[in-house]
Design a protein around this motif. Structure first.
Motif, PDB file in Angstrom:
ATOM      1  N   UNK A 108       0.834  -1.214   0.000  1.00 38.92           N
ATOM      2  CA  UNK A 108       0.000   0.000   0.000  1.00 38.92           C
ATOM      3  C   UNK A 108       0.868   1.263   0.000  1.00 38.92           C
ATOM      4  N   UNK A 109       1.941   1.230   0.797  1.00 36.93           N
ATOM      5  CA  UNK A 109       2.833   2.401   0.864  1.00 36.93           C
ATOM      6  C   UNK A 109       3.478   2.671  -0.501  1.00 36.93           C
ATOM      7  N   UNK A 110       3.884   1.588  -1.179  1.00 37.84           N
ATOM      8  CA  UNK A 110       4.570   1.742  -2.480  1.00 37.84           C
ATOM      9  C   UNK A 110       3.594   2.297  -3.529  1.00 37.84           C
ATOM     10  N   UNK A 111       2.352   1.810  -3.501  1.00 36.64           N
ATOM     11  CA  UNK A 111       1.337   2.306  -4.447  1.00 36.64           C
ATOM     12  C   UNK A 111       1.166   3.820  -4.267  1.00 36.64           C
ATOM     13  N   UNK A 112       1.136   4.235  -3.012  1.00 34.02           N
ATOM     14  CA  UNK A 112       0.970   5.665  -2.699  1.00 34.02           C
ATOM     15  C   UNK A 112       2.205   6.464  -3.139  1.00 34.02           C
ATOM     16  N   UNK A 113       3.370   5.945  -2.720  1.00 34.93           N
ATOM     17  CA  UNK A 113       4.628   6.663  -2.980  1.00 34.93           C
ATOM     18  C   UNK A 113       4.806   6.968  -4.470  1.00 34.93           C
ATOM     19  N   UNK A 114       4.504   6.004  -5.326  1.00 37.06           N
ATOM     20  CA  UNK A 114       4.734   6.188  -6.764  1.00 37.06           C
ATOM     21  C   UNK A 114       3.441   6.502  -7.521  1.00 37.06           C
ATOM     22  N   UNK A 115       2.377   6.724  -6.763  1.00 36.85           N
ATOM     23  CA  UNK A 115       1.095   7.087  -7.353  1.00 36.85           C
ATOM     24  C   UNK A 115       0.715   6.118  -8.487  1.00 36.85           C
ATOM     25  N   UNK A 116       0.785   4.827  -8.184  1.00 29.19           N
ATOM     26  CA  UNK A 116       0.489   3.811  -9.204  1.00 29.19           C
ATOM     27  C   UNK A 116      -1.021   3.743  -9.430  1.00 29.19           C
ATOM     28  N   UNK A 117      -1.411   3.849 -10.687  1.00 28.04           N
ATOM     29  CA  UNK A 117      -2.839   3.816 -11.018  1.00 28.04           C
ATOM     30  C   UNK A 117      -3.245   2.370 -11.311  1.00 28.04           C
ATOM     31  N   UNK A 118      -3.750   1.668 -10.289  1.00 25.04           N
ATOM     32  CA  UNK A 118      -4.085   0.249 -10.459  1.00 25.04           C
ATOM     33  C   UNK A 118      -5.601   0.059 -10.432  1.00 25.04           C
ATOM     34  N   UNK A 119      -6.070  -0.937 -11.193  1.00 22.61           N
ATOM     35  CA  UNK A 119      -7.520  -1.189 -11.240  1.00 22.61           C
ATOM     36  C   UNK A 119      -7.989  -1.764  -9.900  1.00 22.61           C
ATOM     37  N   UNK A 120      -9.298  -1.689  -9.685  1.00 23.04           N
ATOM     38  CA  UNK A 120      -9.899  -2.228  -8.465  1.00 23.04           C
ATOM     39  C   UNK A 120      -9.563  -3.713  -8.327  1.00 23.04           C
ATOM     40  N   UNK A 121      -9.604  -4.424  -9.455  1.00 20.12           N
ATOM     41  CA  UNK A 121      -9.323  -5.870  -9.444  1.00 20.12           C
ATOM     42  C   UNK A 121      -7.908  -6.157  -8.908  1.00 20.12           C
ATOM     43  N   UNK A 122      -6.932  -5.399  -9.390  1.00 18.23           N
ATOM     44  CA  UNK A 122      -5.539  -5.608  -8.956  1.00 18.23           C
ATOM     45  C   UNK A 122      -5.397  -5.227  -7.476  1.00 18.23           C
ATOM     46  N   UNK A 123      -6.037  -4.130  -7.090  1.00 19.57           N
ATOM     47  CA  UNK A 123      -5.944  -3.705  -5.679  1.00 19.57           C
ATOM     48  C   UNK A 123      -6.503  -4.798  -4.757  1.00 19.57           C
ATOM     49  N   UNK A 124      -7.574  -5.443  -5.181  1.00 20.27           N
ATOM     50  CA  UNK A 124      -8.143  -6.554  -4.399  1.00 20.27           C
ATOM     51  C   UNK A 124      -7.162  -7.722  -4.331  1.00 20.27           C
ATOM     52  N   UNK A 125      -6.602  -8.074  -5.516  1.00 23.10           N
ATOM     53  CA  UNK A 125      -5.679  -9.230  -5.593  1.00 23.10           C
ATOM     54  C   UNK A 125      -4.457  -8.992  -4.709  1.00 23.10           C
ATOM     55  N   UNK A 126      -4.053  -7.747  -4.575  1.00 15.41           N
ATOM     56  CA  UNK A 126      -2.854  -7.427  -3.788  1.00 15.41           C
ATOM     57  C   UNK A 126      -3.059  -7.629  -2.287  1.00 15.41           C
ATOM     58  N   UNK A 127      -4.262  -8.035  -1.922  1.00 16.36           N
ATOM     59  CA  UNK A 127      -4.511  -8.286  -0.501  1.00 16.36           C
ATOM     60  C   UNK A 127      -4.141  -9.710  -0.079  1.00 16.36           C
TER      61      UNK A 127
END
Ligand SMILES: Nc1ncnc2c1ncn2[C@@H]1O[C@H](COP(=O)(O)OP(=O)(O)OP(=O)(O)O)[C@@H](O)[C@H]1O
Ligand SMILES: O=C(O)[C@H](O)CO
Ligand SMILES: [Mg+2]
Length: 415
Positions: free
Chosen positions: A212-231
């Motif tokens: 989550x921190x890395x997504x924020x730090x680099x402002x990665x634009x990820x789909x809802x599906x990927x964000x779910x899978x990353x859990x």
């Protein structure tokens, strides 16, 4: 007077030779004295050469095995092993196909079976099966985004591990109840075992929170599906693995220093963990050259100043290049018109970025020679087009795939 260019090529060749996997693998296998029932799984840019060395030593103790390496990085049969090539740095269909074959090979093993897992850099792209619901297309997109974000390899692999059925210790789980011995060529600064090739057989120290921190730090634009899978959390404890590092950038730098000394240079290793933006590293190296040229500091000439590491490039342009090529080109700007000096930088795997060069060499004439051809260095750097610029003036280093992969070697030679 020294022939700096000739010496540079000797230093590059001999220091890379010193981290070829054969000798180290043989030594480790002698110490391990494994029984029969060995299954080889070898992944990464050095996979073919590592597997060949292991097979030659273990002979018919090896029951079966598989090699997954980058296109153009295998060199024929290794007695009965399956050999596959796949996409790198972005995985492709062959990545998935061969990873499934590797899983087939290990999933029904028993307790008295042993997997000899040979790991080298590049493994993250070459060894992958995404978690449920995530497609190859998704993985390709996320990988592309991460590679261009400026995130370092530890951060990139933190995200990759949480989308994978083999990374971040998950492969070791698939091998259970059999045991895994991992021999690792490190291409991650600081030799973090859970990052090298995304640590398929090493307990993962990174968590969903880190992702989550890395997504924020680099402002990665990820789909809802990927964000779910990353859990999906990765395994934090493994009971069936033993791991050893058999080569790293420190060794390359030490070998380079030895050879330079032998060639008559005063020598220093400045760092083995160079990890800033390539262009900035280039400017820094140029500043060191100026100090040498004006005041013979930190070393009396002739001297060799050696650095190891892995810089990053925020790719924004549409050109062709790699971090080593970009580093030397950036350095060339700051050493204009100095005589008897050279700066070289190469990837020890023989591949710098998506190019067929392993790196580049520049000197005090580089910028003028480019200008004569109507090429403006500043523009080249903005376009990330270092390959074409260096090619036009004979500044590329081309070794071809080397069979090893332990980060990048950078050095200054001054006479
Ligand atoms: N046009 C370009 N100019 C400069 N650098 C680039 C360019 N295109 C890609 N890159 C850089 O190249 C890198 C990927 O190339 P390379 O194969 O050398 O990486 P690598 O880190 O050695 O791969 P691995 O760690 O998986 O072995 C990326 O980090 C990217 O920033
Ligand atoms: O494959 C990878 O993840 C990099 O080369 C680091 O090991
Ligand atoms: Mg490389």
């Amino acid at each position: 007077m020294k022939n700096l260019r000739e010496d540079a090529f000797r230093i590059i060749k001999s220091s890379i030779d010193s981290v070829l996997p054969e000798k180290a693998i043989q030594q480790e296998l002698e110490n391990l004295s494994l029984d029969d029932n060995i299954h080889i799984v070898s992944i990464g840019k050095a996979a073919w050469r590592m597997a060949k060395a292991a097979k030659e030593f273990l002979k018919n103790k090896v029951k079966d095995g598989i090699v997954i390496t980058k296109y153009g990085h295998s060199q024929g049969d290794i007695g009965g092993l399956q050999i596959y090539e796949a996409g790198h740095p972005i995985p492709d269909e062959n990545t998935i196909k061969s990873t499934k074959k590797a899983i087939e090979l290990v999933e029904n093993l028993r307790e008295d079976d042993v997997v000899l897992f040979l790991v080298s850099g590049g493994g993250s792209a070459l060894f992958e099966l995404p978690v449920e619901g995530v497609t190859l297309e998704d993985i390709k997109n996320v990988t592309d985004m991460l590679l261009k974000s400026g995130a370092n390899i530890v951060e990139i692999n933190t995200v990759r591990k949480h989308l994978s059925r083999v990374k971040g210790g998950n492969f070791a789980k698939l091998v259970e109840p059999a045991k895994i011995y991992s021999l690792v060529l490190s291409d991650v600064l600081g030799d973090r075992l859970d990052s090298i090739a995304s640590g398929p057989a090493y307990p993962d120290s990174t968590t969903i929170k880190d992702v989550e921190k890395i997504i924020k730090k680099y402002d990665l634009q990820l789909s809802e599906k990927i964000l779910q899978a990353l859990k999906n959390e990765t395994p934090k404890h493994l009971n069936n693995v033993e791991t050893r590092i058999i080569g790293s950038v420190t060794k390359v730098c030490e070998s380079a220093a030895k050879i330079a000394q032998h060639l008559g240079y005063n020598t220093i290793i400045l760092t083995t963990t160079l990890d800033c933006e390539a262009k900035e590293a280039g400017s820094f190296l140029a500043a060191i050259v100026r100090e040498e040229k004006e005041r013979e500091r930190p070393l009396k000439t002739p001297c060799a100043i050696i650095l190891g590491g892995e810089t990053v490039v925020h790719v924004r342009g549409k050109g062709k290049g790699g971090r080593n090529q970009e580093l030397v080109l950036s350095a060339a700007r700051g050493i204009k018109e100095y005589q008897e000096v050279l700066i070289a930088s190469v990837g020890t795997d023989g591949t710098d970025g998506p190019t067929d060069a392993s790196g580049g060499i520049v000197d005090g004439e580089t910028v003028n020679r480019l200008q004569e051809k109507g090429i403006d260095v500043e523009k080249v750097l903005i376009d990330n087009d270092s390959y074409n610029a260096l090619q036009s003036i004979g500044g590329l280093v081309i070794t071809g795939p080397t069979g090893t992969n332990v980060n990048d070697l950078t050095f200054i030679l001054c006479d």
